[in-house]
Scaffold this motif. Structure first.
Motif, PDB file in Angstrom:
ATOM      1  N   MET A 183       0.807  -1.220   0.000  1.00 32.95           N
ATOM      2  CA  MET A 183       0.000   0.000   0.000  1.00 32.95           C
ATOM      3  C   MET A 183       0.841   1.272   0.000  1.00 32.95           C
ATOM      4  N   GLN A 184       2.085   1.229   0.478  1.00 32.35           N
ATOM      5  CA  GLN A 184       2.982   2.383   0.417  1.00 32.35           C
ATOM      6  C   GLN A 184       2.280   3.678   0.853  1.00 32.35           C
ATOM      7  N   PRO A 185       1.733   3.715   2.071  1.00 32.05           N
ATOM      8  CA  PRO A 185       0.953   4.897   2.458  1.00 32.05           C
ATOM      9  C   PRO A 185       1.779   6.098   2.890  1.00 32.05           C
ATOM     10  N   SER A 242       2.729   3.144   7.563  1.00 36.21           N
ATOM     11  CA  SER A 242       3.634   4.296   7.453  1.00 36.21           C
ATOM     12  C   SER A 242       4.645   4.291   8.590  1.00 36.21           C
ATOM     13  N   ALA A 243       4.248   3.752   9.753  1.00 41.04           N
ATOM     14  CA  ALA A 243       5.213   3.611  10.844  1.00 41.04           C
ATOM     15  C   ALA A 243       6.308   2.622  10.451  1.00 41.04           C
ATOM     16  N   LEU A 244       5.919   1.526   9.800  1.00 43.05           N
ATOM     17  CA  LEU A 244       6.913   0.593   9.265  1.00 43.05           C
ATOM     18  C   LEU A 244       7.840   1.313   8.296  1.00 43.05           C
ATOM     19  N   GLN A 245       7.266   2.094   7.394  1.00 41.60           N
ATOM     20  CA  GLN A 245       8.085   2.786   6.399  1.00 41.60           C
ATOM     21  C   GLN A 245       9.017   3.802   7.053  1.00 41.60           C
ATOM     22  N   GLY A 246       8.553   4.437   8.133  1.00 39.71           N
ATOM     23  CA  GLY A 246       9.433   5.341   8.860  1.00 39.71           C
ATOM     24  C   GLY A 246      10.620   4.608   9.463  1.00 39.71           C
ATOM     25  N   ALA A 247      10.380   3.397   9.963  1.00 39.36           N
ATOM     26  CA  ALA A 247      11.479   2.586  10.489  1.00 39.36           C
ATOM     27  C   ALA A 247      12.427   2.172   9.364  1.00 39.36           C
TER      28      ALA A 247
END
Length: 202
Positions: A54-56, A130-135
């Motif tokens: 989803m790449q949010p 998005s929290a995953l993507q921030g990590a």
């Protein structure tokens, strides 16, 4: 010492750089972060898994003096200098309407229909992923030799007005300054629990 579980295990030096010796910095050396480095961070972080791809995450890279002033004005007093002195600070946001992009991001099936009419489900999925993507962003920054200073401590509504004001479906998750950390700006490392403290193997 690192136990080698597989021939593809990263070197001890690499694991130290990304995890064991990496720290959250409060101050920064006067060395710039280039647009090429910012692009390199993104090219790595986008490869991290998200649900249905989803790449949010929607990221604003705060680099100019004007943008730093605007972001610092939204932050708690203790975080303002961390933003003003950092070469760049990433505002990691998310798009509640991420599902509109799923037809091309996840073309294997009609994933968009999973989220149509379910705003609460989209909010939950967008925040989590998005929290995953921030990590992933932080791991990517460390992997290319930069340091990170992740932060909450800001007025979310003000940040959204300043940096996502043109899209009412965008929200902020957290912010993260990036650069070359000043080693005098950190405390001694806080304790890290042993495996048995917070883990259960069943």
């Amino acid at each position: 010492m690192t136990t080698q579980f597989h021939e593809k295990t990263l070197s001890a030096d690499a694991l130290d750089q990304i995890f064991r010796e990496a720290r959250s910095y409060n101050g920064w050396l006067a060395k710039p972060v280039t647009e090429a480095q910012i692009s390199a961070i993104y090219e790595l972080m986008k490869m991290g898994p998200t649900s249905a791809n989803m790449q949010p995450a929607r990221i604003v890279w705060v680099k100019s003096a004007d943008a730093k002033d605007r972001l610092a004005a939204c932050a708690s007093e203790g975080n303002r200098d961390k933003i003003l002195t950092a070469p760049v600070t990433a505002v990691i946001g998310y798009d509640i309407d991420f599902h509109e992009e799923l037809p091309w991001l996840f073309p294997h099936t009609d994933a968009k229909s999973w989220f149509d009419g379910d705003e609460e489900g989209r909010k939950e999925g967008a925040f989590r992923n998005s929290a995953l993507q921030g990590a992933y962003l932080m791991i990517a920054a460390r992997a290319i030799g930069l340091d990170c200073g992740p932060m909450s401590g800001f007025d979310a509504k003000k940040v959204e007005q300043e940096f996502f004001g043109d899209n009412p479906w965008h929200r902020v998750n957290f912010i993260c300054s990036i650069g070359y950390g000043d080693p005098t700006s950190i405390f001694d490392r806080s304790p890290r629990p042993e495996f048995d403290t917070f883990n259960t193997l069943v």
